[in-house]
Design a protein around this motif. Structure first.
Motif, PDB file in Angstrom:
ATOM      1  N   ARG A 199     -37.655  12.634  -1.928  1.00 53.16           N
ATOM      2  CA  ARG A 199     -36.868  12.313  -0.808  1.00 53.16           C
ATOM      3  C   ARG A 199     -37.487  11.240   0.208  1.00 53.16           C
ATOM      4  NH1 ARG A 199     -32.297  15.923   1.969  1.00 53.16           N
ATOM      5  NH2 ARG A 199     -30.892  14.192   2.646  1.00 53.16           N
ATOM      6  N   SER A 200     -37.318   9.977  -0.297  1.00 51.56           N
ATOM      7  CA  SER A 200     -37.958   8.786   0.053  1.00 51.56           C
ATOM      8  C   SER A 200     -37.249   7.781  -0.097  1.00 51.56           C
ATOM      9  CB  SER A 200     -39.396   8.928  -0.412  1.00 51.56           C
ATOM     10  OG  SER A 200     -39.317   8.749  -2.034  1.00 51.56           O
ATOM     11  N   GLY A 201     -37.958   6.603   0.212  1.00 52.49           N
ATOM     12  CA  GLY A 201     -37.120   5.188  -0.119  1.00 52.49           C
ATOM     13  C   GLY A 201     -37.729   4.116   0.465  1.00 52.49           C
ATOM     14  N   TYR A 202     -37.133   2.784   0.472  1.00 53.42           N
ATOM     15  CA  TYR A 202     -37.587   1.650   0.739  1.00 53.42           C
ATOM     16  C   TYR A 202     -36.421   1.000   1.569  1.00 53.42           C
ATOM     17  CZ  TYR A 202     -40.468  -2.571  -0.034  1.00 53.42           C
ATOM     18  OH  TYR A 202     -41.244  -3.550   0.201  1.00 53.42           O
ATOM     19  N   THR A 203     -35.512   1.554   2.235  1.00 55.58           N
ATOM     20  CA  THR A 203     -34.398   1.055   3.094  1.00 55.58           C
ATOM     21  C   THR A 203     -34.232   1.451   4.479  1.00 55.58           C
ATOM     22  OG1 THR A 203     -32.914   3.032   2.497  1.00 55.58           O
ATOM     23  CG2 THR A 203     -32.950   1.056   0.817  1.00 55.58           C
ATOM     24  N   GLY A 204     -34.990   2.290   4.930  1.00 58.89           N
ATOM     25  CA  GLY A 204     -34.680   2.864   6.076  1.00 58.89           C
ATOM     26  C   GLY A 204     -33.698   3.872   6.276  1.00 58.89           C
ATOM     27  N   GLY A 236     -32.027  -8.225  -4.089  1.00 58.77           N
ATOM     28  CA  GLY A 236     -31.807  -9.005  -2.878  1.00 58.77           C
ATOM     29  C   GLY A 236     -31.376  -8.197  -1.444  1.00 58.77           C
ATOM     30  N   ALA A 237     -30.646  -7.378  -1.699  1.00 59.67           N
ATOM     31  CA  ALA A 237     -30.252  -6.275  -0.657  1.00 59.67           C
ATOM     32  C   ALA A 237     -31.427  -5.252  -0.659  1.00 59.67           C
ATOM     33  CB  ALA A 237     -29.116  -5.415  -0.877  1.00 59.67           C
ATOM     34  N   ARG A 238     -32.291  -4.980  -1.579  1.00 61.46           N
ATOM     35  CA  ARG A 238     -33.396  -4.118  -1.272  1.00 61.46           C
ATOM     36  C   ARG A 238     -34.456  -4.962  -0.399  1.00 61.46           C
ATOM     37  NH1 ARG A 238     -36.353  -0.067  -3.748  1.00 61.46           N
ATOM     38  NH2 ARG A 238     -38.485  -0.461  -4.178  1.00 61.46           N
ATOM     39  N   ASP A 239     -34.515  -6.162  -0.780  1.00 61.78           N
ATOM     40  CA  ASP A 239     -35.412  -6.916   0.437  1.00 61.78           C
ATOM     41  C   ASP A 239     -34.818  -6.940   1.869  1.00 61.78           C
ATOM     42  OD1 ASP A 239     -38.062  -8.352   0.578  1.00 61.78           O
ATOM     43  OD2 ASP A 239     -36.594 -10.183   0.980  1.00 61.78           O
ATOM     44  N   SER A 240     -33.776  -7.275   1.903  1.00 59.72           N
ATOM     45  CA  SER A 240     -33.183  -7.374   3.351  1.00 59.72           C
ATOM     46  C   SER A 240     -33.129  -5.995   4.085  1.00 59.72           C
ATOM     47  CB  SER A 240     -31.779  -7.948   3.255  1.00 59.72           C
ATOM     48  OG  SER A 240     -30.814  -7.237   2.486  1.00 59.72           O
ATOM     49  N   LEU A 241     -33.011  -4.916   3.246  1.00 62.84           N
ATOM     50  CA  LEU A 241     -32.910  -3.731   3.818  1.00 62.84           C
ATOM     51  C   LEU A 241     -34.256  -3.214   4.073  1.00 62.84           C
ATOM     52  CD1 LEU A 241     -30.622  -1.951   1.036  1.00 62.84           C
ATOM     53  CD2 LEU A 241     -30.194  -1.843   3.512  1.00 62.84           C
ATOM     54  N   ARG A 242     -35.298  -3.455   3.472  1.00 62.75           N
ATOM     55  CA  ARG A 242     -36.755  -2.970   3.502  1.00 62.75           C
ATOM     56  C   ARG A 242     -37.240  -3.975   4.839  1.00 62.75           C
ATOM     57  NH1 ARG A 242     -41.054  -6.878   3.775  1.00 62.75           N
ATOM     58  NH2 ARG A 242     -39.979  -8.653   2.576  1.00 62.75           N
ATOM     59  N   LEU A 243     -36.794  -5.271   5.059  1.00 65.82           N
ATOM     60  CA  LEU A 243     -37.202  -6.075   6.043  1.00 65.82           C
ATOM     61  C   LEU A 243     -36.518  -5.545   7.275  1.00 65.82           C
ATOM     62  CD1 LEU A 243     -38.612  -8.550   7.205  1.00 65.82           C
ATOM     63  CD2 LEU A 243     -36.960  -9.961   6.374  1.00 65.82           C
ATOM     64  N   GLU A 244     -35.492  -5.175   7.228  1.00 66.13           N
ATOM     65  CA  GLU A 244     -34.639  -4.558   8.517  1.00 66.13           C
ATOM     66  C   GLU A 244     -35.526  -3.294   8.944  1.00 66.13           C
ATOM     67  OE1 GLU A 244     -30.078  -6.064   8.987  1.00 66.13           O
ATOM     68  OE2 GLU A 244     -30.510  -3.936   8.022  1.00 66.13           O
ATOM     69  N   ALA A 245     -35.929  -2.462   7.977  1.00 65.58           N
ATOM     70  CA  ALA A 245     -36.741  -1.253   8.082  1.00 65.58           C
ATOM     71  C   ALA A 245     -38.029  -1.507   8.647  1.00 65.58           C
ATOM     72  CB  ALA A 245     -36.594  -0.355   7.015  1.00 65.58           C
ATOM     73  N   GLY A 246     -38.560  -2.635   8.374  1.00 66.95           N
ATOM     74  CA  GLY A 246     -39.942  -3.183   9.033  1.00 66.95           C
ATOM     75  C   GLY A 246     -40.841  -2.736   7.906  1.00 66.95           C
ATOM     76  N   LEU A 247     -40.402  -2.517   6.715  1.00 67.20           N
ATOM     77  CA  LEU A 247     -41.353  -1.908   5.744  1.00 67.20           C
ATOM     78  C   LEU A 247     -41.909  -3.240   5.124  1.00 67.20           C
ATOM     79  CD1 LEU A 247     -39.184   0.651   4.422  1.00 67.20           C
ATOM     80  CD2 LEU A 247     -41.113   1.159   5.748  1.00 67.20           C
ATOM     81  N   CYS A 248     -43.176  -3.031   4.632  1.00 70.31           N
ATOM     82  CA  CYS A 248     -44.004  -4.200   3.994  1.00 70.31           C
ATOM     83  C   CYS A 248     -43.840  -4.382   2.447  1.00 70.31           C
ATOM     84  CB  CYS A 248     -45.380  -3.669   4.037  1.00 70.31           C
ATOM     85  SG  CYS A 248     -46.355  -3.664   5.631  1.00 70.31           S
ATOM     86  N   LEU A 249     -43.676  -5.590   2.201  1.00 66.08           N
ATOM     87  CA  LEU A 249     -43.659  -5.968   0.710  1.00 66.08           C
ATOM     88  C   LEU A 249     -45.197  -6.507   0.201  1.00 66.08           C
ATOM     89  CD1 LEU A 249     -42.014  -6.764  -1.688  1.00 66.08           C
ATOM     90  CD2 LEU A 249     -41.514  -8.994  -1.051  1.00 66.08           C
ATOM     91  N   TYR A 250     -45.535  -5.867  -0.912  1.00 66.26           N
ATOM     92  CA  TYR A 250     -46.913  -5.922  -1.248  1.00 66.26           C
ATOM     93  C   TYR A 250     -47.025  -7.359  -1.915  1.00 66.26           C
ATOM     94  CZ  TYR A 250     -51.536  -6.285  -2.696  1.00 66.26           C
ATOM     95  OH  TYR A 250     -53.100  -6.667  -2.825  1.00 66.26           O
ATOM     96  N   GLY A 251     -47.919  -8.451  -1.356  1.00 60.79           N
ATOM     97  CA  GLY A 251     -47.935  -9.541  -1.956  1.00 60.79           C
ATOM     98  C   GLY A 251     -47.497 -10.766  -0.964  1.00 60.79           C
ATOM     99  N   SER A 252     -46.631 -10.092  -0.066  1.00 59.29           N
ATOM    100  CA  SER A 252     -45.969 -10.933   1.009  1.00 59.29           C
ATOM    101  C   SER A 252     -46.650 -10.610   2.370  1.00 59.29           C
ATOM    102  CB  SER A 252     -44.717 -11.013   1.179  1.00 59.29           C
ATOM    103  OG  SER A 252     -43.895 -11.551   0.045  1.00 59.29           O
ATOM    104  N   ASP A 253     -46.361  -9.408   2.722  1.00 57.50           N
ATOM    105  CA  ASP A 253     -46.779  -8.806   4.106  1.00 57.50           C
ATOM    106  C   ASP A 253     -48.147  -8.082   4.104  1.00 57.50           C
ATOM    107  OD1 ASP A 253     -44.091  -9.415   5.003  1.00 57.50           O
ATOM    108  OD2 ASP A 253     -43.512  -7.674   3.954  1.00 57.50           O
ATOM    109  N   ILE A 254     -48.582  -7.955   2.956  1.00 58.12           N
ATOM    110  CA  ILE A 254     -49.890  -6.972   2.932  1.00 58.12           C
ATOM    111  C   ILE A 254     -50.605  -7.506   1.604  1.00 58.12           C
ATOM    112  CG2 ILE A 254     -49.636  -5.124   4.449  1.00 58.12           C
ATOM    113  CD1 ILE A 254     -48.786  -3.500   2.041  1.00 58.12           C
TER     114      ILE A 254
END
Lengths: 382, 125
Positions: A199-204, A236-254
Motif C-alpha cells: 500500500r504505497s505509491g508515487y503520486t501522493g 508523463g502523468a506519473r512525473d507531474s503527479l510525483r512532482l505535485e506530491a513533492g517526491l524525488c525523482l532519482y537522477g534529477s532531484d537526488i
C-alpha cells in the motif's frame, strides 16, 4: 546509473500499451508509454479523482536473504531496518562513502512466516543492475540477492484504488499505508493469482503497488482496466503527479552529489541510527544533521504562469546565484507552474523570495513548503 | 480568405494583404499535447525568418515557435497567455499566435501550400 546501450527492452505489458494507444518512448532502457489517448493532463487529473493504472514493471524487484540481513543492509542505508515490523515498508537510500545517494528504494519486511530472514526491495529501473551488483558485492557472504526478473509491477493509484482492488482481493482495503502482504488476486475467470501488495505509491494518493508473475500481469491489468474508475496512465502523468506530491525523482532531484539531509529526507534516519551511525557517509550526514547542510531541496512556486524546467538557475533578490531547479513543470491539480530544486542554506525557509532565470528573463518565485497537492494516504480504517 | 501556407516546423501562415497571421498546426498541437503556457511576441518586435518568435509549453516540455518569414510583429494574441488551451481547441483559428508584416513576399511563396503540407505530414507519418 548505468548507460543503456544495446537493444531496448519491453515489459510484459508492451502489446497492451500499444493496443491502448500508448505513445511509446525510451525510458531507462525500456520502451514505455509516456501517455495514452487521454493525454498527460487528463491522465493526471483522472488519477487524483478516480484511479490510474501504471505499468512500473521496469523497476527492479529483489529479495535479500540472510540470517543477519537486517544488520547487513543497515551497513549500506541509513534506515532503521532492525525496527521495521513484519508487513511494513520503509523508504530509504543506498549511500556512497561520502553520503551521496546511489538510489532511493523501498524496503519491505515480509509478514509471512516462511519469509523470515528476507527483505523485499524495489529499486529504480535505471539503477537496478548497478544497485543489486553493489549490494551483492558489499554484502557478499552475508546476504544472497535474488533478482525477481520473473515478476512485473503495477501501480493502482487514486481515491478509488482501494474500492477497485478490493473487488479482486477482498480485504485489501484494510491495509494501512506503507504495509505489504502476499494475497490472491481473483481474475474474472475465477483463477487466483498470487500477488504481493504494497500500500504505497508515487503520486501522493492512496493506492497500491502490485507485484505479479510476468505470465499473469496482462490478465490482472485487463481486469483492473475493465473497472469503470480505472484508466491507464503513462510516465508523463506519473512525473507531474510525483512532482505535485513533492517526491524525488532519482537522477534529477537526488543523486550521488546530494546527501539525504540536503535532499530534505532527514526523516528517513531514525534516532537510533543518528546516534549509532554505521552507514556510508555517517560522519558527514550526522554533522549535517547537527550543524546544517550547505544546500537544501525546497519547493519553488513561480508567481506567473511560465513553467521553470529542470536546470533553471535560481537567484536571490539581489540577483546572486543561489541554486538550481531540478524538477519543474506544470502541476495540473495546482493549475499552475511548480518546481523543486536546491538553494543555499539561508534561502530555504518558506516565504523566501527568489528569481528564476527563464529564457533570459528573471521571473519572481517563492520558496514554499511541499507537497504542492496534499497527500491523501490511507492511515487507518474510518 | 487569404492564402494559407505551412512550414516544416508545423507553423501555419495566413496571408491577407500585407499582413501574415502565424500559429501552429492541428498536427503540432496534437504532438505537443495539453498546452499550459504560451508566450507571444510584443508588437514592434522585428523577426527574421527562422528566428525564435514565441514559446509554447505542454505539461511535458517547452518548445519554440519560429518566425516563418521576416517582418515586424504587429500584434500578439492577447487571449493566449490566460487561455493557452485555445491552441489545443482551435489551433488554426482563435489559437493564432501573432500577426506580422511581410518584408519579402518571396519568403511566403517558398512555404508549402495545403496540398504540399498534407503530403509532408503523410511522409513523416
Amino acid at each position: 546509473m548505468a548507460d543503456h546501450a544495446g537493444p531496448i527492452k519491453t515489459t510484459p505489458l508492451n502489446d497492451l500499451h500499444i493496443s491502448l494507444g500508448g505513445k511509446m518512448v525510451p525510458f531507462a532502457g525500456y520502451s514505455m508509454p509516456v501517455n495514452y489517448e487521454l493525454g498527460v493532463l487528463k491522465e493526471h487529473l483522472h488519477t487524483r479523482s478516480a484511479a490510474g493504472l501504471f505499468d512500473v514493471s521496469h523497476m527492479g524487484q529483489a529479495e535479500l536473504i540472510g540470517a543477519d540481513v537486517d544488520a547487513a543492509l543497515e551497513t549500506l542505508i541509513p534506515g532503521d531496518i532492525k525496527a521495521l515490523q513484519p508487513g511494513r515498508i520503509r523508504y530509504s537510500t543506498l549511500l556512497t562513502p561520502s553520503g551521496g545517494i546511489i538510489d532511493d528504494l523501498m524496503v519491505t519486511r515480509p509478514a509471512e512466516p516462511h519469509m523470515a530472514n528476507r527483505l523485499v526491495l524495489v529499486v529504480n529501473a535505471a539503477c537496478k543492475d548497478s544497485d543489486l551488483d553493489h549490494i551483492e558485492r558489499r554484502l557478499a557472504g552475508r546476504v544472497k540477492v535474488v533478482r525477481q526478473e520473473d515478476r512485473a509491477l503495477l501501480a493502482l493509484q487514486g481515491p478509488s484504488a482501494a474500492a477497485v482492488l478490493a473487488r479482486f482481493v477482498p480485504g485489501c482495503d484494510a491495509m494501512v499505508f506503507m504495509s505489504s502482504k502476499i494475497d490472491q488476486f481473483k481474475l474474472p475467470s475465477g483463477e487466483k493469482v498470487d500477488v504481493r501488495l504494497f500500500r504505497s505509491g508515487y503520486t501522493g494518493e492512496d493506492g497500491y503497488e502490485i507485484s505479479i508473475p510476468n505470465s499473469k500481469v496482462v490478465e490482472v491489468a485487463k481486469a483492473l482496466l475493465g473497472q469503470s474508475e480505472v484508466k491507464p496512465i503513462g510516465l508523463g502523468a506519473r512525473d507531474s503527479l510525483r512532482l505535485e506530491a513533492g517526491l524525488c525523482l532519482y537522477g534529477s532531484d537526488i543523486d550521488t552529489s546530494t546527501t539525504p539531509i540536503e535532499a530534505d529526507l532527514s526523516w528517513i534516519i531514525s534516532k537510533r541510527r543518528k546516534l549509532e551511525g554505521g552507514f556510508p557517509g555517517d560522519h558527514k550526514i550526522i554533522e549535517q544533521i547537527n550543524t546544517g547542510a550547505p544546500k537544501l531541496r525546497v519547493g519553488i512556486k513561480p508567481e506567473g504562469r511560465a513553467p521553470a524546467r529542470a536546470h533553471t538557475e535560481v537567484l536571490n533578490e539581489s540577483g546572486e546565484p543561489i541554486g538550481e531547479i531540478t524538477s519543474g513543470g506544470f502541476g495540473p491539480s495546482v493549475n499552475g507552474p511548480i518546481a523543486m530544486g536546491y538553494v543555499k542554506a539561508g534561502y530555504a525557509a518558506p516565504g523566501t523570495k527568489v528569481q528564476l532565470v527563464v529564457r533570459g528573463q528573471r521571473l519572481p518565485a517563492d520558496i514554499v513548503a511541499m507537497p504542492f497537492a496534499p497527500h491523501r494516504y490511507f492511515k487507518s480504517k474510518a | 480568405m487569404g492564402q494559407l501556407r505551412f512550414t516544416k516546423d508545423h507553423e501555419w501562415v495566413l496571408v491577407e494583404g500585407n499582413t501574415a497571421t502565424v500559429g501552429i498546426t492541428t498536427y503540432a498541437q496534437g504532438q505537443l499535447g495539453d498546452i499550459v503556457f504560451v508566450e507571444v511576441p510584443a508588437a514592434g518586435k522585428d523577426l527574421k525568418a527562422g528566428s525564435e518568435a514565441a514559446v509554447v509549453e505542454s505539461v511535458k516540455a517547452a518548445s519554440d515557435v519560429y518566425a516563418p518569414i521576416t517582418g515586424a510583429v504587429t500584434e500578439g494574441n492577447a487571449l493566449l497567455p490566460d487561455a493557452p488551451e485555445t491552441v489545443n481547441t482551435d489551433p488554426q483559428g482563435a489559437g493564432w499566435f501573432f500577426k506580422m508584416t511581410i518584408a519579402n513576399p518571396a519568403e511566403v511563396e517558398a512555404l508549402m501550400d495545403q496540398a504540399a503540407y498534407d503530403k509532408y505530414l503523410a511522409e513523416i507519418g
